[in-house]
Structure formats: structure tokens, C-alpha cells
Design a protein around this motif. Structure first.
Motif, mmCIF file in Angstrom:
data_model
loop_
_atom_site.group_PDB
_atom_site.id
_atom_site.type_symbol
_atom_site.label_atom_id
_atom_site.label_comp_id
_atom_site.label_asym_id
_atom_site.label_seq_id
_atom_site.Cartn_x
_atom_site.Cartn_y
_atom_site.Cartn_z
ATOM 1 N N MET A 1 0.842 -1.194 0.000
ATOM 2 C CA MET A 1 0.000 0.000 0.000
ATOM 3 C C MET A 1 0.880 1.249 0.000
ATOM 4 O O MET A 1 2.085 1.200 0.278
ATOM 5 C CB MET A 1 -0.932 0.009 1.208
ATOM 6 N N ARG A 2 0.268 2.389 -0.263
ATOM 7 C CA ARG A 2 0.970 3.665 -0.239
ATOM 8 C C ARG A 2 0.982 4.219 1.197
ATOM 9 O O ARG A 2 0.014 4.036 1.939
ATOM 10 C CB ARG A 2 0.287 4.665 -1.162
ATOM 11 N N ALA A 3 2.095 4.885 1.530
ATOM 12 C CA ALA A 3 2.190 5.435 2.881
ATOM 13 C C ALA A 3 3.320 6.451 2.941
ATOM 14 O O ALA A 3 4.264 6.419 2.152
ATOM 15 C CB ALA A 3 2.445 4.332 3.904
ATOM 16 N N VAL A 4 3.195 7.364 3.915
ATOM 17 C CA VAL A 4 4.286 8.257 4.280
ATOM 18 C C VAL A 4 5.095 7.551 5.355
ATOM 19 O O VAL A 4 4.529 7.055 6.331
ATOM 20 C CB VAL A 4 3.754 9.604 4.808
ATOM 21 N N TRP A 5 6.406 7.500 5.175
ATOM 22 C CA TRP A 5 7.272 6.769 6.099
ATOM 23 C C TRP A 5 8.235 7.739 6.768
ATOM 24 O O TRP A 5 8.847 8.577 6.110
ATOM 25 C CB TRP A 5 8.041 5.699 5.346
ATOM 26 N N LEU A 6 8.352 7.630 8.099
ATOM 27 C CA LEU A 6 9.278 8.454 8.862
ATOM 28 C C LEU A 6 10.341 7.561 9.485
ATOM 29 O O LEU A 6 10.030 6.597 10.199
ATOM 30 C CB LEU A 6 8.529 9.217 9.961
ATOM 31 N N GLU A 7 11.595 7.894 9.223
ATOM 32 C CA GLU A 7 12.708 7.135 9.788
ATOM 33 C C GLU A 7 13.921 8.045 9.910
ATOM 34 O O GLU A 7 14.284 8.739 8.960
ATOM 35 C CB GLU A 7 13.035 5.931 8.906
ATOM 36 N N PHE A 113 -1.343 8.291 7.730
ATOM 37 C CA PHE A 113 -0.884 8.779 6.425
ATOM 38 C C PHE A 113 -0.574 7.593 5.523
ATOM 39 O O PHE A 113 0.574 7.340 5.135
ATOM 40 C CB PHE A 113 0.327 9.697 6.594
ATOM 41 N N ALA A 114 -1.622 6.853 5.213
ATOM 42 C CA ALA A 114 -1.513 5.620 4.432
ATOM 43 C C ALA A 114 -2.887 5.277 3.870
ATOM 44 O O ALA A 114 -3.895 5.883 4.236
ATOM 45 C CB ALA A 114 -0.997 4.473 5.308
ATOM 46 N N ASP A 115 -2.907 4.301 2.980
ATOM 47 C CA ASP A 115 -4.196 3.864 2.447
ATOM 48 C C ASP A 115 -5.054 3.224 3.526
ATOM 49 O O ASP A 115 -6.278 3.383 3.541
ATOM 50 C CB ASP A 115 -3.980 2.862 1.304
ATOM 51 N N ALA A 295 -6.374 24.372 5.447
ATOM 52 C CA ALA A 295 -5.576 25.287 4.639
ATOM 53 C C ALA A 295 -5.530 24.845 3.185
ATOM 54 O O ALA A 295 -5.633 25.659 2.261
ATOM 55 C CB ALA A 295 -4.159 25.379 5.199
ATOM 56 N N LYS A 296 -5.374 23.539 2.952
ATOM 57 C CA LYS A 296 -5.279 23.015 1.599
ATOM 58 C C LYS A 296 -5.452 21.510 1.656
ATOM 59 O O LYS A 296 -5.191 20.889 2.686
ATOM 60 C CB LYS A 296 -3.916 23.374 0.969
ATOM 61 N N ARG A 297 -5.882 20.941 0.552
ATOM 62 C CA ARG A 297 -6.106 19.498 0.493
ATOM 63 C C ARG A 297 -5.148 18.876 -0.525
ATOM 64 O O ARG A 297 -5.015 19.375 -1.635
ATOM 65 C CB ARG A 297 -7.562 19.220 0.109
ATOM 66 N N TYR A 298 -4.473 17.808 -0.121
ATOM 67 C CA TYR A 298 -3.496 17.123 -0.961
ATOM 68 C C TYR A 298 -3.874 15.653 -1.102
ATOM 69 O O TYR A 298 -4.493 15.064 -0.209
ATOM 70 C CB TYR A 298 -2.106 17.179 -0.326
ATOM 71 N N SER A 299 -3.459 15.055 -2.204
ATOM 72 C CA SER A 299 -3.566 13.612 -2.331
ATOM 73 C C SER A 299 -2.468 12.962 -1.494
ATOM 74 O O SER A 299 -1.465 13.610 -1.149
ATOM 75 C CB SER A 299 -3.413 13.185 -3.789
ATOM 76 N N LEU A 300 -2.632 11.693 -1.167
ATOM 77 C CA LEU A 300 -1.631 10.998 -0.369
ATOM 78 C C LEU A 300 -0.268 11.014 -1.053
ATOM 79 O O LEU A 300 0.765 11.179 -0.402
ATOM 80 C CB LEU A 300 -2.074 9.551 -0.107
ATOM 81 N N SER A 301 -0.263 10.883 -2.371
ATOM 82 C CA SER A 301 1.009 10.860 -3.098
ATOM 83 C C SER A 301 1.737 12.197 -3.024
ATOM 84 O O SER A 301 2.940 12.266 -3.280
ATOM 85 C CB SER A 301 0.768 10.467 -4.557
#
Length: 307
Positions: A1-7, A113-115, A295-301
Motif C-alpha cells: 500500500m501507499r504510505a508516508v514513512w518516517l525514519e 498517512f496511508a491507504d 488550509a489546503k487538500r493534498y492527495s496521499l502521493s
């Protein structure tokens, strides 16, 4: 799946993250909308050594619930704290303070922050059809705002200052506007000031803070410098409510003068998560309309651009 990753304090966008593996009593939730919180920004700065998918403000739809199939299709928000269920804090209904807890997108549990995300079914609260996704995504921060009134008695004659006019500060101000007739917000930016003016809430700039003159000061700047302003503003024997979570190693960090807190007999109240059901009730009754705070809307990508 799609996701924002923090490391290692670095964000990346990935499309190869495995879908969450559910355990008994958990549900899989397809995320419909998620909000970036100041805590997310502080995680990137190193507030807590988190590795995984951040994000804890969300509204989604249950797509799998093996132990409660009748809940599939429900639109939900979530209590982000998951306790062990066995320790003294959990048994005393303080699961948010369980020393073994995990916290969605903050501590030992991948976030929104993922599907998809997963949470125990008991943490997932249905959202009424009359509440839009754009309003429901504010449930968690609105609950955090309402928590203040659970901890501190605020009356009509109390002189209250909110330091910080970001999304949380705006929500705090809106929940307090009907409680006290003496409410002021420290607002730095024109956009923040305009939002407050539209709600008939008084605001001042940082230079307008009157020393030692407020009964209750709520610090919600997300910055270590905010505590200094709160300390400056509170009167002797007054109360400071701390809402910010941040790394204590940044350039804005200033030493806290603990001796003056003792001499002036200041009460410090840490305040974190709050009553989700009460927040949803206010949204359903339109007692608080947070839509203008987007403030604004973004797609996950495009999440990295959003950050």
C-alpha cells in the motif's frame, strides 16, 4: 500500500508498505481523510524517536472486521491510544496513560498517512451521516481542546488567554468562547487573526501580552517559546495549561524559571487527548464548524509537499 514513512527524522513516500496485519478484536480502516498536526511536524524534528507511518487525525471506513462483520462499512474516527488492558492504569480506565500503550502514528503503531490503518474495534467511533469528512477529521484535535474543560474549571469571569492560533488554538478558542466572557488569543499571522475575527473572538499580537494579568493561560503554540509567553502572561496563583508537544533541543528552547513558578504559586496542567464522543456530538450539533481551518487538500502521493 501507499504510505508516508518516517525514519531517522526523514520523511519519504512509499508504495511498497505491507497492508496492516490485524489481530483479534481489531479492524482494518480505509483512510478517507487525514490531517497534519503540529505533533507530526515535531516527530520529524525528533520529539520522539518514532519509526513508521505518522498521522493520527483521521476519518475512515471499516473495510474488514473479522470479529464484528456488522461494522464493515461504518465511517469512523478513532481514539488513538491503545492500552494493554491489564495494568493498573488500564483497569482504572486510564488506558491513555498505560505505560505499555501504543499511540496511532506516534508510538509503536503505524498511523493514518496511508491507504489503510488498524485499530481495536473499541477505539473506533461511528460518525453520523450529517457530519462531513472535512468536519470529522477534526474530531481528535477538537477532543483535545475539550479536555481542557475536563481538567480546569473555567468560569464566566475568568480572564483567559490562549497562546497560539494554529488549528488547535483556534479549536480551543471556539470551545471556550461560550464558557468565558473574557477570552483573548495571541495570533501571529493575518490568516489566524481573520479566522478569530470571523468568530468574534478577541486577539492580540505577541507584543500586546499584559504581564501577570490572566487567570488561565493555555499554551498551544507548538513551540518552546510559547511557554515563556504563557509564563509572562499568567498572574500569581494562576494556571497554565500546556498543550504543546515538541522537542526540547531546538533553537527556541529557553530555560524554565522553576523558582518563579514556586514563588508565584502557578499551577501547571499537562493536557493531551480528550473526549472523542463529546467532540463528535459538538460537530453533529454544529456547535463548532472547523471546515474553515483546512488550509489546503493534498492527495496521499503529494503528502511530502503537504508537510
Amino acid at each position: 500500500m501507499r504510505a508516508v514513512w518516517l525514519e531517522n527524522q526523514v520523511l519519504s513516500f512509499r508504495d511498497d508498505v505491507p497492508e496492516p496485519e490485524m489481530f483479534e478484536g481489531e479492524a482494518l480502516v480505509k483512510v478517507r481523510l487525514a490531517g497534519i498536526c503540529s505533533t507530526d511536524l515535531e516527530l520529524v524534528k525528533g520529539y520522539y524517536p518514532y519509526r513508521g507511518i505518522p498521522g493520527h487525525e483521521f476519518v475512515g471506513e471499516i473495510v474488514k472486521a473479522p470479529t464484528a462483520p456488522w461494522r464493515v462499512g461504518q465511517r469512523v474516527v478513532g481514539d488513538i491510544n491503545v492500552g494493554c488492558g491489564e495494568c493498573p492504569d488500564c483497569l482504572a480506565a486510564r488506558h491513555g496513560h498505560c505505560k505499555n500503550r501504543c499511540v496511532l502514528g506516534i508510538k509503536n503503531r503505524d498511523g493514518a498517512f496511508a491507504d489503510y490503518l488498524k485499530l481495536p474495534l473499541q477505539n473506533l467511533i461511528p460518525v453520523q451521516e450529517t457530519v462531513s469528512d472535512e468536519a470529522a477529521v477534526f474530531t481528535e484535535p477538537l477532543a483535545a481542546a475539550l479536555q481542557i474543560q475536563q481538567q480546569v474549571q473555567i468560569g464566566d469571569t475568568d480572564n483567559v488567554l490562549v497562546v497560539g492560533a494554529g488549528r488547535l488554538g483556534q479549536l480551543i478558542a471556539r470551545t471556550l468562547a461560550s464558557v468565558t466572557g473574557q477570552l483573548t488569543v495571541v495570533a501571529r499571522h493575518h490568516s489566524q487573526q481573520a479566522l478569530l475575527t470571523a468568530q468574534d473572538i478577541d486577539w492580540i499580537q505577541e507584543g500586546g501580552i499584559r504581564d501577570r494579568s490572566f487567570d488561565i493561560v493555555i499554551e498551544a503554540t507548538g513551540s518552546p517559546a510559547g511557554f515563556a509567553m504563557a509564563h509572562q502572561a499568567v498572574r500569581p496563583q494562576g494556571t497554565i495549561v500546556l498543550k504543546s508537544t515538541y522537542s526540547d533541543t531546538g533553537e527556541d528552547t529557553r530555560p524554565i524559571q522553576l523558582s518563579s513558578l514556586v514563588v508565584d504559586e502557578i499551577t501547571l496542567v499537562g493536557s493531551r487527548c480528550g473526549p472523542m464522543a463529546a467532540a463528535l456530538d459538538q460537530l453533529e450539533k454544529q456547535q463548532v464548524d472547523p471546515a474553515g481551518l483546512i488550509a489546503k487538500r493534498y492527495s496521499l502521493s503529494d503528502a511530502l509537499a503537504a508537510f
